[in-house]
Design a protein around this motif. Structure first.
Motif, PDB file in Angstrom:
ATOM      1  N   LEU A 161      46.154  34.536  41.753  1.00 44.17           N
ATOM      2  CA  LEU A 161      44.790  34.757  42.248  1.00 44.17           C
ATOM      3  C   LEU A 161      44.602  34.238  43.669  1.00 44.17           C
ATOM      4  O   LEU A 161      43.767  34.732  44.411  1.00 44.17           O
ATOM      5  N   GLU A 204      41.822  34.327  33.048  1.00 49.88           N
ATOM      6  CA  GLU A 204      42.109  35.633  32.451  1.00 49.88           C
ATOM      7  C   GLU A 204      41.087  36.673  32.920  1.00 49.88           C
ATOM      8  O   GLU A 204      41.454  37.802  33.274  1.00 49.88           O
ATOM      9  N   LYS A 205      39.823  36.269  32.946  1.00 45.76           N
ATOM     10  CA  LYS A 205      38.761  37.191  33.386  1.00 45.76           C
ATOM     11  C   LYS A 205      38.997  37.618  34.842  1.00 45.76           C
ATOM     12  O   LYS A 205      38.922  38.799  35.182  1.00 45.76           O
ATOM     13  N   GLU A 206      39.326  36.623  35.691  1.00 43.62           N
ATOM     14  CA  GLU A 206      39.517  36.940  37.109  1.00 43.62           C
ATOM     15  C   GLU A 206      40.757  37.806  37.332  1.00 43.62           C
ATOM     16  O   GLU A 206      40.763  38.709  38.159  1.00 43.62           O
ATOM     17  N   LYS A 208      41.944  39.992  35.252  1.00 39.64           N
ATOM     18  CA  LYS A 208      41.586  41.345  34.819  1.00 39.64           C
ATOM     19  C   LYS A 208      40.677  42.019  35.841  1.00 39.64           C
ATOM     20  O   LYS A 208      40.855  43.195  36.161  1.00 39.64           O
ATOM     21  N   ASP A 209      39.712  41.253  36.372  1.00 38.75           N
ATOM     22  CA  ASP A 209      38.785  41.802  37.372  1.00 38.75           C
ATOM     23  C   ASP A 209      39.528  42.274  38.620  1.00 38.75           C
ATOM     24  O   ASP A 209      39.130  43.236  39.268  1.00 38.75           O
ATOM     25  N   LYS A 210      40.601  41.578  38.974  1.00 43.73           N
ATOM     26  CA  LYS A 210      41.336  41.914  40.202  1.00 43.73           C
ATOM     27  C   LYS A 210      42.540  42.811  39.937  1.00 43.73           C
ATOM     28  O   LYS A 210      43.353  43.056  40.836  1.00 43.73           O
ATOM     29  N   GLY A 211      42.683  43.290  38.708  1.00 36.17           N
ATOM     30  CA  GLY A 211      43.776  44.204  38.378  1.00 36.17           C
ATOM     31  C   GLY A 211      45.149  43.542  38.401  1.00 36.17           C
ATOM     32  O   GLY A 211      46.161  44.193  38.660  1.00 36.17           O
TER      33      GLY A 211
END
Length: 451
Positions: A161, A204-206, A208-211
């Motif tokens: 990230l 995990e959320k971030e 997924k949000d950033k592909g």
């Protein structure tokens, strides 16, 4: 007197400007101007946006949110029943070789691993979630304990990230992804396992949000296991070859030293820039090419230019190159071999470079020179495990240029790759105006830099 008379208005204005006015009604509340603690969350966001990496390092939570938590000693017998039916195990490594696991919200120091925990650690169905799982696998692997089921590494996720982050400690990740000091300090030691769970959900959320989640699960997490295996296995060295290289270089350096003293007509410390500077620029009267704060420079660039005017700088360059190879690689490498395994165990770092490439340290096996004959001989000292094994060297084929071809849709690039052409030779041909088959290695090397 005339100067004052002619500039009297300027003098009066200057006098007015340098005196502090004591009767100004500024309407300021002095209490409100007191310096208070900064909002570390906002400051961190600002430093990240402006890429002030050194300043980011100075922003630390006042008290460690994680490492300040007291850990109980893990007792395998007592934890036997607790571990039954467990589906997830939280595990982390500190800066040293200490390992911690979290059971029922409690942090436990893992000083020994009994049969109950061994079974859980080796079970691939039990997900291992934690921080720096590669280190966990290596430390336990050296104790003969196998760790399977590595599922989520907080350090690797945080690196994906933010690959330019200067620090991936657990505290730093908590601070970046769960908020400010105040938020961190409210988490008492009884909630540390909860803190890790919160982190997993946030990361995990971030991802997924950033592909990035597929890359994380399918490439980076399996790589943790591969790198741990590489570190545990280590690399075999041909110690006899290194010993003979060391003797060979010792002789060459003595001959070069003799030539240096002969050409300069003086004995001096070759490794002292000041003494070398005196020989080159005062005794031999060679021209000063560039200067440093301490005097004329004697760096590689300077010596290369001076070599056209005198024989000594060229020999000094050769001496420096050989001395560096000897002190950086040939002599230290054998000392780093583990006496119990007879191998060299370098660290392969997954979370260091901004480009996503691996790096290695203690020692750095990735920068052993190859262009010179001696550099090639040093590489020859890294050998396969036994007579029935081979060393396999794998590399992406011009990966950046393939990505460039894909993104730019450049017809020439795409065609060259489809026909399996050497793209650097093609570029060399274009630069030097020759046929691809007539390009030299030197031309190709220049073209490679251009590409």
């Amino acid at each position: 007197q005339r100067a004052i008379k002619e500039n009297i208005d300027r003098v009066r204005l200057n006098k007015e400007l340098i005196f502090l006015s004591g009767d100004l009604k500024a309407g300021l509340d002095l209490e409100a101007l007191k310096i208070e603690d900064p909002d570390l969350g906002k400051l961190s966001a600002l430093f990240k946006r402006l890429e002030f990496k050194k300043f980011l390092l100075t922003i630390k939570p006042k008290q460690s949110a994680v490492n300040s938590c007291q850990a109980e000693e893990y007792k395998d017998r007592e934890s036997g029943k607790v571990l039954e039916g467990i589906r997830e195990l939280f595990i982390s490594a500190d800066d040293g070789t200490n390992l911690f696991i979290y059971i029922q919200g409690k942090k436990m120091l893992l000083s020994e691993v009994g049969p109950n925990l061994k079974k859980i650690l080796s079970d691939p169905k039990v997900k291992k979630i934690g921080h720096n799982l590669k280190k966990v696998k290596v430390v336990l692997g050296r104790r003969g304990v196998v760790v399977n089921g590595t599922s989520f590494d907080l350090m690797v996720a945080a690196y994906l990230l933010n690959p330019s982050k200067p620090d991936y400690s657990l505290d730093s990740i908590v601070f970046e992804f769960l908020g400010t000091n105040a938020a961190v300090e409210t988490l008492s030691q009884h909630k540390e396992a909860h803190l890790v769970k919160m982190l997993v959900l946030a990361l995990e959320k971030e991802l997924k949000d950033k592909g990035l989640f597929k890359l994380f699960k399918e490439v980076e997490m399996p790589l943790v296991d591969v790198l741990a295996g590489m570190e545990i296995d280590g690399v075999r060295l041909d110690l006899k070859l290194l010993a003979s290289l060391s003797k060979e270089l010792e002789k060459k350096l003595k001959y070069l030293m003799r030539d240096i003293y002969k050409l300069s007509d003086a004995k001096f410390n070759i490794n002292s820039p000041k003494q070398l500077s005196n020989i080159l620029f005062e005794k031999l009267n060679l021209p000063v090419i560039k200067r440093t704060k301490t005097g004329p420079s004697t760096d590689e660039e300077v010596l290369s230019k001076l070599a056209k005017e005198h024989k000594l700088p060229g020999i000094l360059l050769e001496y420096r190159q050989l001395a560096k190879l000897k002190t950086t690689y040939i002599d230290p490498l054998p000392l780093l071999v583990d006496s119990t395994t007879g191998r060299l165990h370098a660290s392969f770092n997954q979370c260091v470079t901004e480009t996503g490439r691996l790096s290695s340290s203690n020692p750095n096996l990735q920068n052993i020179p190859i262009r010179t004959q001696i550099g090639g001989n040093i590489r020859r000292s890294i050998i396969a495990s036994d007579k029935d094994s081979l060393l396999l060297s794998c590399d992406y084929s011009q990966i950046e240029l393939r990505v460039l071809a894909h993104l730019s849709k450049d017809g020439n690039l795409i065609e060259a790759f489809r026909r399996n052409k050497d793209i650097h030779k093609i570029t060399a041909g274009l630069i030097y105006g020759v046929e691809e088959k007539d390009t030299t290695e030197e031309m190709r090397d220049t073209a490679k830099r251009v590409n």
